[in-house]
Write an enzyme that holds these catalytic residues in place. Sequence first.
Site, PDB file in Angstrom:
ATOM      1  N   TYR A 191      38.995  36.563  32.795  1.00 42.84           N
ATOM      2  CA  TYR A 191      39.599  35.408  33.466  1.00 42.84           C
ATOM      3  C   TYR A 191      39.954  34.297  32.479  1.00 42.84           C
ATOM      4  CZ  TYR A 191      37.981  37.503  37.868  1.00 42.84           C
ATOM      5  OH  TYR A 191      37.762  38.353  38.931  1.00 42.84           O
ATOM      6  N   LYS A 218      30.408  48.567  32.003  1.00 46.26           N
ATOM      7  CA  LYS A 218      31.221  49.778  31.991  1.00 46.26           C
ATOM      8  C   LYS A 218      31.259  50.270  30.549  1.00 46.26           C
ATOM      9  CE  LYS A 218      34.133  52.569  34.151  1.00 46.26           C
ATOM     10  NZ  LYS A 218      33.695  53.549  35.148  1.00 46.26           N
ATOM     11  N   ASP A 271      30.687  50.939  38.576  1.00 46.41           N
ATOM     12  CA  ASP A 271      31.135  51.730  39.739  1.00 46.41           C
ATOM     13  C   ASP A 271      29.925  52.242  40.527  1.00 46.41           C
ATOM     14  OD1 ASP A 271      30.801  53.007  37.315  1.00 46.41           O
ATOM     15  OD2 ASP A 271      32.380  54.498  37.604  1.00 46.41           O
ATOM     16  N   ASP A 299      32.376  38.812  40.059  1.00 39.74           N
ATOM     17  CA  ASP A 299      33.232  38.261  41.104  1.00 39.74           C
ATOM     18  C   ASP A 299      33.347  39.267  42.253  1.00 39.74           C
ATOM     19  OD1 ASP A 299      35.056  36.718  42.453  1.00 39.74           O
ATOM     20  OD2 ASP A 299      36.719  37.061  41.073  1.00 39.74           O
ATOM     21  N   ASP A 328      30.962  39.475  46.174  1.00 41.72           N
ATOM     22  CA  ASP A 328      31.557  39.470  47.517  1.00 41.72           C
ATOM     23  C   ASP A 328      31.023  40.652  48.325  1.00 41.72           C
ATOM     24  OD1 ASP A 328      33.038  37.214  47.006  1.00 41.72           O
ATOM     25  OD2 ASP A 328      34.886  38.029  47.866  1.00 41.72           O
TER      26      ASP A 328
END
Length: 357
Positions: A142, A191, A223, A247, A251
């Site tokens: 980001y 990852k 994942d 992020d 959620d």
Amino acid sequence: MEKNIVVIKGDGIGPEIVTEAVKVMRKVAAVYGHAFRFEEVAAGGCAIDQFGQCLPQESLDKCLAADSVLLGAVGGPKWDGVDKNNRPEKALLRIRSAMGLYANLRPAKIFPQLSSASPLKKEIVDAGIDFVMARELIGGIYFGEHKTVEVGGEEQATDIMAYSTHEIERIARVAFETARKRGKKVVSVEKSNVLDCSRLWKKVVAAVAAQYPDVAYSTMLVDNCAMQIVKNPAQFDVIVTENMFGDILSDEASMITGSIGMIPSSSLGDGTNGMYEPIHGSAPDIAGQNIANPVGTILSGAMMLKYSFDMAAESDAIERAVSQVLDEGYRTTDIFSAGMKLVSCSEMGDLVAARIR
Ligand code: NAD
């Protein structure tokens, strides 16, 4: 104690939910003998409308000088067309960066009164959902370079993800310190089978873990983590991860607790000030109707009292008041079920404020 709190109401439901959180904090101040001074500043879409920029310098200066910042939410379809560097969300990225708020802590905890609102099977919920997501907040993709160029007659977009050792070390330390005060378990999510950033992440977090022999440490690929959060959330105590993974996973974590409207978050750096906000967005679909759930914002205020002002009793008083209101069967639309009492956003704020002792 006297505290200067900067308030960013923002867009959509922001003004409605922040009003209720301020109402509850004023009640806390009255009951516990504190003086909280709330100063409103503009940021986000409303600041673009008023000043032509998503974060006027004066707003940023006031955030930097404040004892703490309370935020509603920013953004909405109205500002979809503005220049990418002036989008409402940029205001938040700039404030987080300028205040050095590198650690975002988001509790994912199910209120027993709302366990039926979780989309997960009852036996999974009954095993318990109570973990904290420690998300790195001012690094990674980001904050890397973003560009779109013409290559061979078509557009090509690039976003750069970068992490340095010190950025990983400091969020890892926050995660291990948080775990020490909870269930003493940290899972580092990355990852590393694909990304260099993740390989560095894994190496640095392992080195920090070695300094916390009392905290159990393990790693998980992102994942797999997305899957484990819905399969067996009871296994988690503290999850530490980089900005974009955090992020997305946070959620998911909020959804399994029943409502996105219930979850607070805190963004902290090395100082005592911080920024506190619910984890949801500006919910333009329900804005202006007085039906939003203000509890995530009210509990963000509770986190501010605990983490920035060291007011544990006052913070607990807010959490207890919320729990009592839920026990009494009051629900906003998003968490409503048959047999409960439907209340508006402002009524929910009134009910919680009235139960502060
Ligand atoms: P959202 O979180 O605003 O809404 C998702 C869904 O959850 C909607 O149906 C909404 O009505 C519901 N919801 C959210 N908060 C609620 C609450 N307190 N009570 C009841 N229902 C609630 O996500 P979105 O629709 O993807 O985004 C809307 C805007 O918010 C976008 O412009 C986005 O960029 C922005 N956004 C801002 C922040 C922030 O300010 N920190 C975070 C995320 C998204």
